[in-house]
Design a protein around this motif. Structure first.
Motif, PDB file in Angstrom:
ATOM      1  N   PHE A 149       0.810  -1.209   0.000  1.00  0.00           N
ATOM      2  CA  PHE A 149       0.000   0.000   0.000  1.00  0.00           C
ATOM      3  C   PHE A 149       0.849   1.266   0.000  1.00  0.00           C
ATOM      4  O   PHE A 149       0.380   2.343   0.346  1.00  0.00           O
ATOM      5  CB  PHE A 149      -0.961  -0.010   1.189  1.00  0.00           C
ATOM      6  CG  PHE A 149      -1.812  -1.262   1.247  1.00  0.00           C
ATOM      7  CD1 PHE A 149      -2.539  -1.684   0.147  1.00  0.00           C
ATOM      8  CD2 PHE A 149      -1.869  -2.020   2.392  1.00  0.00           C
ATOM      9  CE1 PHE A 149      -3.314  -2.833   0.195  1.00  0.00           C
ATOM     10  CE2 PHE A 149      -2.643  -3.169   2.461  1.00  0.00           C
ATOM     11  CZ  PHE A 149      -3.367  -3.577   1.355  1.00  0.00           C
ATOM     12  N   ALA A 150       2.119   1.143  -0.382  1.00  0.00           N
ATOM     13  CA  ALA A 150       3.025   2.301  -0.438  1.00  0.00           C
ATOM     14  C   ALA A 150       2.478   3.338  -1.418  1.00  0.00           C
ATOM     15  O   ALA A 150       1.841   2.979  -2.404  1.00  0.00           O
ATOM     16  CB  ALA A 150       4.419   1.847  -0.850  1.00  0.00           C
ATOM     17  N   PRO A 151       2.654   4.610  -1.172  1.00  0.00           N
ATOM     18  CA  PRO A 151       3.525   5.163  -0.148  1.00  0.00           C
ATOM     19  C   PRO A 151       2.870   5.253   1.234  1.00  0.00           C
ATOM     20  O   PRO A 151       3.492   5.716   2.183  1.00  0.00           O
ATOM     21  CB  PRO A 151       3.856   6.559  -0.666  1.00  0.00           C
ATOM     22  CG  PRO A 151       2.627   6.945  -1.420  1.00  0.00           C
ATOM     23  CD  PRO A 151       2.116   5.656  -2.029  1.00  0.00           C
ATOM     24  N   GLY A 152       1.634   4.798   1.377  1.00  0.00           N
ATOM     25  CA  GLY A 152       0.997   4.800   2.684  1.00  0.00           C
ATOM     26  C   GLY A 152       1.692   3.843   3.638  1.00  0.00           C
ATOM     27  O   GLY A 152       2.403   2.931   3.222  1.00  0.00           O
ATOM     28  N   LYS A 153       1.477   4.036   4.921  1.00  0.00           N
ATOM     29  CA  LYS A 153       2.123   3.202   5.938  1.00  0.00           C
ATOM     30  C   LYS A 153       1.155   2.202   6.568  1.00  0.00           C
ATOM     31  O   LYS A 153       1.551   1.371   7.364  1.00  0.00           O
ATOM     32  CB  LYS A 153       2.709   4.103   7.029  1.00  0.00           C
ATOM     33  CG  LYS A 153       3.650   5.165   6.492  1.00  0.00           C
ATOM     34  CD  LYS A 153       5.046   4.920   6.950  1.00  0.00           C
ATOM     35  CE  LYS A 153       5.971   6.048   6.583  1.00  0.00           C
ATOM     36  NZ  LYS A 153       6.501   5.966   5.257  1.00  0.00           N
ATOM     37  N   ALA A 154      -0.127   2.266   6.223  1.00  0.00           N
ATOM     38  CA  ALA A 154      -1.123   1.368   6.802  1.00  0.00           C
ATOM     39  C   ALA A 154      -0.920  -0.054   6.293  1.00  0.00           C
ATOM     40  O   ALA A 154      -0.403  -0.270   5.196  1.00  0.00           O
ATOM     41  CB  ALA A 154      -2.538   1.841   6.453  1.00  0.00           C
ATOM     42  N   SER A 155      -1.320  -1.035   7.086  1.00  0.00           N
ATOM     43  CA  SER A 155      -1.219  -2.430   6.675  1.00  0.00           C
ATOM     44  C   SER A 155      -2.564  -2.966   6.181  1.00  0.00           C
ATOM     45  O   SER A 155      -2.741  -4.163   6.048  1.00  0.00           O
ATOM     46  CB  SER A 155      -0.707  -3.287   7.828  1.00  0.00           C
ATOM     47  OG  SER A 155      -1.601  -3.206   8.919  1.00  0.00           O
ATOM     48  N   PHE A 156      -3.495  -2.066   5.916  1.00  0.00           N
ATOM     49  CA  PHE A 156      -4.800  -2.480   5.423  1.00  0.00           C
ATOM     50  C   PHE A 156      -5.338  -1.449   4.438  1.00  0.00           C
ATOM     51  O   PHE A 156      -4.867  -0.317   4.381  1.00  0.00           O
ATOM     52  CB  PHE A 156      -5.805  -2.659   6.575  1.00  0.00           C
ATOM     53  CG  PHE A 156      -6.120  -1.367   7.285  1.00  0.00           C
ATOM     54  CD1 PHE A 156      -7.200  -0.595   6.891  1.00  0.00           C
ATOM     55  CD2 PHE A 156      -5.322  -0.921   8.321  1.00  0.00           C
ATOM     56  CE1 PHE A 156      -7.480   0.597   7.530  1.00  0.00           C
ATOM     57  CE2 PHE A 156      -5.602   0.264   8.967  1.00  0.00           C
ATOM     58  CZ  PHE A 156      -6.681   1.032   8.570  1.00  0.00           C
ATOM     59  N   MET A 157      -6.326  -1.856   3.658  1.00  0.00           N
ATOM     60  CA  MET A 157      -6.972  -0.958   2.707  1.00  0.00           C
ATOM     61  C   MET A 157      -8.441  -1.333   2.622  1.00  0.00           C
ATOM     62  O   MET A 157      -8.778  -2.512   2.633  1.00  0.00           O
ATOM     63  CB  MET A 157      -6.334  -1.082   1.326  1.00  0.00           C
ATOM     64  CG  MET A 157      -6.983  -0.198   0.269  1.00  0.00           C
ATOM     65  SD  MET A 157      -6.357  -0.467  -1.409  1.00  0.00           S
ATOM     66  CE  MET A 157      -4.640  -0.086  -1.232  1.00  0.00           C
ATOM     67  N   ILE A 158      -9.293  -0.331   2.555  1.00  0.00           N
ATOM     68  CA  ILE A 158     -10.714  -0.545   2.303  1.00  0.00           C
ATOM     69  C   ILE A 158     -11.035   0.152   0.995  1.00  0.00           C
ATOM     70  O   ILE A 158     -10.730   1.324   0.826  1.00  0.00           O
ATOM     71  CB  ILE A 158     -11.595   0.022   3.435  1.00  0.00           C
ATOM     72  CG1 ILE A 158     -11.243  -0.649   4.756  1.00  0.00           C
ATOM     73  CG2 ILE A 158     -13.073  -0.162   3.094  1.00  0.00           C
ATOM     74  CD1 ILE A 158     -11.932  -0.043   5.958  1.00  0.00           C
ATOM     75  N   ASN A 159     -11.616  -0.564   0.058  1.00  0.00           N
ATOM     76  CA  ASN A 159     -12.008   0.003  -1.230  1.00  0.00           C
ATOM     77  C   ASN A 159     -13.513   0.241  -1.204  1.00  0.00           C
ATOM     78  O   ASN A 159     -14.279  -0.669  -0.900  1.00  0.00           O
ATOM     79  CB  ASN A 159     -11.665  -0.954  -2.373  1.00  0.00           C
ATOM     80  CG  ASN A 159     -10.179  -1.202  -2.484  1.00  0.00           C
ATOM     81  OD1 ASN A 159      -9.387  -0.317  -2.210  1.00  0.00           O
ATOM     82  ND2 ASN A 159      -9.802  -2.389  -2.876  1.00  0.00           N
ATOM     83  N   TYR A 160     -13.903   1.465  -1.520  1.00  0.00           N
ATOM     84  CA  TYR A 160     -15.313   1.832  -1.534  1.00  0.00           C
ATOM     85  C   TYR A 160     -15.813   1.998  -2.962  1.00  0.00           C
ATOM     86  O   TYR A 160     -15.052   2.356  -3.855  1.00  0.00           O
ATOM     87  CB  TYR A 160     -15.532   3.157  -0.791  1.00  0.00           C
ATOM     88  CG  TYR A 160     -15.244   3.077   0.681  1.00  0.00           C
ATOM     89  CD1 TYR A 160     -16.192   2.579   1.557  1.00  0.00           C
ATOM     90  CD2 TYR A 160     -14.024   3.492   1.190  1.00  0.00           C
ATOM     91  CE1 TYR A 160     -15.930   2.501   2.913  1.00  0.00           C
ATOM     92  CE2 TYR A 160     -13.754   3.419   2.547  1.00  0.00           C
ATOM     93  CZ  TYR A 160     -14.708   2.926   3.400  1.00  0.00           C
ATOM     94  OH  TYR A 160     -14.444   2.846   4.736  1.00  0.00           O
ATOM     95  N   ARG A 161     -17.088   1.797  -3.149  1.00  0.00           N
ATOM     96  CA  ARG A 161     -17.737   2.073  -4.428  1.00  0.00           C
ATOM     97  C   ARG A 161     -18.391   3.433  -4.319  1.00  0.00           C
ATOM     98  O   ARG A 161     -19.103   3.698  -3.349  1.00  0.00           O
ATOM     99  CB  ARG A 161     -18.774   0.983  -4.720  1.00  0.00           C
ATOM    100  CG  ARG A 161     -19.374   1.099  -6.090  1.00  0.00           C
ATOM    101  CD  ARG A 161     -20.123  -0.151  -6.436  1.00  0.00           C
ATOM    102  NE  ARG A 161     -21.457  -0.129  -5.870  1.00  0.00           N
ATOM    103  CZ  ARG A 161     -22.366  -1.071  -6.090  1.00  0.00           C
ATOM    104  NH1 ARG A 161     -22.061  -2.118  -6.812  1.00  0.00           N
ATOM    105  NH2 ARG A 161     -23.559  -0.982  -5.563  1.00  0.00           N
TER     106      ARG A 161
END
Length: 71
Positions: free
Chosen positions: A36-48
């Protein structure tokens, strides 16, 4: 539904409870992953969303860093 790749997909339904196209995806990566670079989070939520271009512009206008990877 939990997926084999380790994330989950939440199906969208209409008012009658019937599955509609698309879904919301929640993805998790290892803590030291660069996924998820350049972000530092270890998760992602994808929205519609109804209007991706307008949302991205609103985020830019608020000073958010928007990666230009949108389809």
């Amino acid at each position: 539904d939990v997926q084999a790749w380790g994330g989950a997909v939440f199906a969208w339904t209409d008012a009658a409870g019937q599955t509609t196209g698309g879904g919301t995806i929640w993805s998790v990566a290892e803590q030291d992953s660069e996924q998820f670079a350049p972000g530092k989070a270890s998760f992602m939520i994808n929205y519609r969303v109804d209007d991706l271009d307008a949302l991205l512009q609103a985020l830019r206008d608020e000073g958010c860093q928007v990666l230009e990877k949108a389809p």
